[in-house]
Design an enzyme around this catalytic site. Structure first.
Site, PDB file in Angstrom:
ATOM      1  CB  THR A  72      17.119  43.613 -30.861  1.00  0.00           C
ATOM      2  OG1 THR A  72      16.852  42.241 -30.949  1.00  0.00           O
ATOM      3  CG2 THR A  72      16.475  44.393 -32.022  1.00  0.00           C
ATOM      4  CB  THR A 119      17.782  46.078 -35.655  1.00  0.00           C
ATOM      5  OG1 THR A 119      18.401  47.046 -34.949  1.00  0.00           O
ATOM      6  CG2 THR A 119      18.324  44.737 -35.432  1.00  0.00           C
ATOM      7  CG  ASP A 153       3.255  58.213 -37.477  1.00  0.00           C
ATOM      8  OD1 ASP A 153       3.693  59.068 -36.685  1.00  0.00           O
ATOM      9  OD2 ASP A 153       3.821  57.220 -38.081  1.00  0.00           O
ATOM     10  NE  ARG A 210      12.199  47.268 -31.071  1.00  0.00           N
ATOM     11  CZ  ARG A 210      13.202  46.598 -31.054  1.00  0.00           C
ATOM     12  NH1 ARG A 210      13.181  45.586 -32.309  1.00  0.00           N
ATOM     13  NH2 ARG A 210      14.262  46.471 -29.919  1.00  0.00           N
ATOM     14  CG  ASP A 220       7.153  38.741 -34.760  1.00  0.00           C
ATOM     15  OD1 ASP A 220       7.381  37.437 -35.062  1.00  0.00           O
ATOM     16  OD2 ASP A 220       7.949  39.713 -35.201  1.00  0.00           O
ATOM     17  CD  GLU A 268      11.073  39.664 -28.373  1.00  0.00           C
ATOM     18  OE1 GLU A 268      12.301  39.437 -28.863  1.00  0.00           O
ATOM     19  OE2 GLU A 268      10.143  40.300 -29.093  1.00  0.00           O
ATOM     20  CG  HIS A 286      11.417  39.869 -32.410  1.00  0.00           C
ATOM     21  ND1 HIS A 286      11.823  40.674 -31.280  1.00  0.00           N
ATOM     22  CD2 HIS A 286      11.694  40.769 -33.417  1.00  0.00           C
ATOM     23  CE1 HIS A 286      12.252  41.801 -31.762  1.00  0.00           C
ATOM     24  NE2 HIS A 286      11.854  42.011 -33.016  1.00  0.00           N
ATOM     25  N   GLY A 305      10.347  40.104 -39.299  1.00  0.00           N
ATOM     26  CA  GLY A 305      10.899  40.995 -40.610  1.00  0.00           C
ATOM     27  C   GLY A 305      11.970  40.103 -41.020  1.00  0.00           C
ATOM     28  CE1 TYR A 306      14.911  38.301 -37.362  1.00  0.00           C
ATOM     29  CE2 TYR A 306      15.412  36.132 -37.145  1.00  0.00           C
ATOM     30  CZ  TYR A 306      15.567  37.357 -36.660  1.00  0.00           C
ATOM     31  OH  TYR A 306      16.338  37.501 -35.430  1.00  0.00           O
TER      32      TYR A 306
END
Length: 327
Positions: free
Chosen positions: A46, A67, A156, A212, A231, A236, A253, A256-257
């Site tokens: 990103t 990503t 959604d 995001r 997060d 950023e 951020h 997802g790591y």
């Protein structure tokens, strides 16, 4: 063949080299027009904006981002220029779900131990969880919450879940966002969580954003006074310091790591590369990677430690993110 890759995409360089590809691994800030001008393939995260300024006049015919999100890719430009592109949808869905589950676990503990400081006054099996966006990540969060006995509300519209946002905001004890960031089209998500949305929330509603940065209007969230776990941030690595101070939980951020997520992302973009260039499939050896990986601490309290670290070093957002050891 030459490929330029973001040096922070793990396991990819070795796999490409095994395919006979000449690999140049660079820091995101070093991926420039000059550095990619003679490359056929480009792999980014990103932190790299991929558009005409980067690619015009280069030999690049294939771009992949390791990503889920693609808002850093100028997709109309790529498609108009005949440049193939790929992403890694769902690669880190379980890791982000685990992040949300940790937020809920901490919420439970605070409710039990320090009720006056608790963002919400109920325990998980009595919570109403609002999920905005129910794709790869949101669907996992939904399943996790239902296993815990929570009441779950989902909004959604692109996927047929039309629960009204205002009603979700009014009824949920915790609201978590899992949408892409879109600024055009039928389903805009930029500042989806704005002042109009937040005014419907009850005092103490916990807002979680691991989607995001731009999905949440940070100034509106700040002025709402609602507790939050953030997060992903707008701007950023220059993040909103006032919101950081207010945040109940904050991270750089890395929701997802995880090792699993990184392996999945690298494999997905590698698969796309092999398909496009009609090369023999190459499989990353998960067992070997796991055996030799340097893994971080995922014991209880890891998210609280990250929060303390970021609040103590707000200028170190990018440094802390780069140094983060995979869960």
């Amino acid at each position: 063949m030459k490929a330029v890759i973001d040096q922070y995409i793990p396991f990819l360089a070795e796999a490409l080299q095994a395919q006979g590809v000449a690999v140049v691994a660079l820091a995101p800030e070093a991926i420039t027009h000059e550095s990619v001008v003679d490359a056929e393939a480009l792999f980014v995260r990103t932190r790299t904006r991929v558009d005409g300024a980067l690619l015009e006049g280069t030999r690049v015919s294939f771009v992949a981002t390791a990503t889920i999100g693609t808002d850093h890719l100028d997709i109309p430009y790529l498609e108009q220029s005949g440049i193939a592109w790929a992403s890694a949808p769902g690669c880190n869905a379980q890791a982000v779900c685990d992040y949300v589950e940790e937020c809920l676990r901490l919420n439970d503990r605070l409710a039990t131990e320090r009720p006056l400081r608790c963002p919400t006054a109920t325990l998980s099996d009595r919570l109403t969880l609002g999920i905005v966006g129910c794709g790869h990540v949101g669907s996992k969060v939904k399943a996790m919450a239902e296993r815990k006995g929570m009441r779950v509300l989902v909004s959604d519209p692109p996927k047929g879940a039309h629960f009204p946002l205002a009603q979700l905001a009014a009824e949920a004890d915790v609201i978590t966002f899992h949408t892409p960031l879109t600024r055009a089209g039928a389903y805009l998500t930029y500042h989806l969580c704005d002042a109009e949305f937040l005014v419907h929330c009850r005092p103490g509603t916990l807002i979680i954003n691991a989607a995001r940065g731009g999905v949440v209007d940070e100034e509106a969230l700040l002025h709402s006074g609602l507790p939050c776990a953030i997060d992903t941030w707008e701007g950023e690595p220059d993040i909103n310091r006032a919101l950081l101070r207010q945040a109940w939980l904050a991270s750089y951020h890395i929701a997802g790591y995880s090792l699993e997520g990184k392996i999945n992302a690298s494999q997905q973009v590698l698969d796309a590369f092999c398909r496009f260039f009609q090369r023999k499939a190459c499989i990353i050896d998960k067992k070997a990677v796991t055996l030799h990986a340097r893994l971080g601490d995922s014991a209880p309290g890891w998210l609280q430690r990250i929060t303390e670290e970021l609040k103590a070093h707000p200028d170190g957002f990018e440094r802390l993110r780069k140094a983060y050891v995979l869960r």
